[in-house]
Scaffold this motif. Structure first.
Motif, short mmCIF file in Angstrom:
data_model
loop_
_atom_site.label_atom_id
_atom_site.label_comp_id
_atom_site.label_asym_id
_atom_site.label_seq_id
_atom_site.Cartn_x
_atom_site.Cartn_y
_atom_site.Cartn_z
N UNK A 8 11.91 2.98 53.74
CA UNK A 8 10.98 2.74 52.62
C UNK A 8 11.22 1.35 52.04
N UNK A 9 12.47 0.99 51.85
CA UNK A 9 12.78 -0.34 51.30
C UNK A 9 12.35 -1.45 52.24
N UNK A 10 12.52 -1.23 53.55
CA UNK A 10 12.09 -2.21 54.54
C UNK A 10 10.57 -2.36 54.52
N UNK A 11 9.86 -1.25 54.42
CA UNK A 11 8.40 -1.29 54.36
C UNK A 11 7.93 -1.95 53.06
N UNK A 12 8.69 -1.77 51.99
CA UNK A 12 8.35 -2.40 50.72
C UNK A 12 8.46 -3.93 50.86
N UNK A 13 9.49 -4.38 51.52
CA UNK A 13 9.66 -5.82 51.75
C UNK A 13 8.52 -6.37 52.60
N UNK A 14 8.12 -5.61 53.62
CA UNK A 14 7.01 -6.03 54.47
C UNK A 14 5.71 -6.09 53.67
N UNK A 30 8.13 4.80 44.63
CA UNK A 30 8.95 5.68 45.45
C UNK A 30 10.42 5.27 45.37
N UNK A 31 10.69 3.98 45.50
CA UNK A 31 12.07 3.49 45.43
C UNK A 31 12.66 3.78 44.06
N UNK A 32 11.89 3.56 43.02
CA UNK A 32 12.38 3.83 41.66
C UNK A 32 12.70 5.31 41.48
N UNK A 33 11.86 6.18 42.01
CA UNK A 33 12.09 7.62 41.89
C UNK A 33 13.36 8.03 42.62
N UNK A 34 13.58 7.47 43.80
CA UNK A 34 14.78 7.80 44.57
C UNK A 34 16.02 7.26 43.86
N UNK A 35 15.94 6.04 43.36
CA UNK A 35 17.09 5.46 42.65
C UNK A 35 17.42 6.27 41.40
N UNK A 36 16.38 6.71 40.69
CA UNK A 36 16.59 7.52 39.49
C UNK A 36 17.25 8.84 39.85
N UNK A 37 16.83 9.45 40.93
CA UNK A 37 17.42 10.72 41.36
C UNK A 37 18.87 10.53 41.81
N UNK A 38 19.18 9.36 42.36
CA UNK A 38 20.54 9.14 42.85
C UNK A 38 21.54 8.95 41.70
N UNK A 51 16.95 15.14 50.60
CA UNK A 51 16.79 14.93 49.16
C UNK A 51 15.76 13.83 48.88
N UNK A 52 15.74 12.80 49.71
CA UNK A 52 14.74 11.73 49.55
C UNK A 52 13.34 12.30 49.80
N UNK A 53 13.20 13.15 50.81
CA UNK A 53 11.91 13.79 51.09
C UNK A 53 11.46 14.61 49.88
N UNK A 89 2.73 7.37 50.19
CA UNK A 89 3.94 8.19 50.13
C UNK A 89 3.94 9.28 51.20
N UNK A 90 2.76 9.76 51.56
CA UNK A 90 2.65 10.82 52.57
C UNK A 90 3.14 10.34 53.94
N UNK A 91 3.14 9.03 54.17
CA UNK A 91 3.65 8.49 55.45
C UNK A 91 5.11 8.87 55.69
N UNK A 92 5.84 9.07 54.62
CA UNK A 92 7.28 9.31 54.72
C UNK A 92 7.64 10.79 54.64
N UNK A 93 6.63 11.63 54.60
CA UNK A 93 6.85 13.07 54.51
C UNK A 93 6.61 13.70 55.86
N UNK A 94 7.31 14.81 56.15
CA UNK A 94 7.06 15.49 57.42
C UNK A 94 5.65 16.07 57.42
#
Length: 99
Positions: A8-14, A30-38, A51-53, A89-94
């Motif tokens: 996700x971070x790599x795609x954000x940079x792209x 998405x990155x902010x939500x994951x960082x907040x959860x961590x 957990x990221x999913x 965001x759905x791109x990163x979900x199963x």
């Protein structure tokens, strides 16, 4: 960090380099939500891919609910923007299971 979070971070940079504002905005959320959860709880920790999913699923659900609210309020442009963020965001979900 998990492999999914790094992707996700790599795609954000792209998206930044490509100047894709819609994708960049969704991935930043998405990155902010994951960082907040961590850092939630007693101490910070690295999240697993599962957990990221879960975090991304929750964020995507919020975008879908916001899109429905905007549609009900007669604001189709904002609804479309929320649906676009949800699609990113759905791109990163199963893939959803079908019965």
């Amino acid at each position: 960090m998990s492999a999914l979070f790094e992707q996700i971070r790599s795609d954000m940079t792209a998206a930044m380099k490509e100047r894709d504002a819609a994708t960049l905005g969704a991935l930043r959320l998405a990155v902010a939500a994951v960082m907040e959860a961590s850092v939630a709880g007693d101490e910070s920790r690295e999240l697993s891919d599962d957990e990221v999913v879960a975090v991304i699923t929750k964020a995507a659900r919020k975008h879908e609910e916001a899109a429905e609210a905007f549609e009900d309020a007669g604001r189709p442009e904002q609804a479309a923007a929320e649906r676009a963020s949800q699609a990113v965001m759905a791109r990163y979900l199963p893939a959803a299971l079908t019965s």
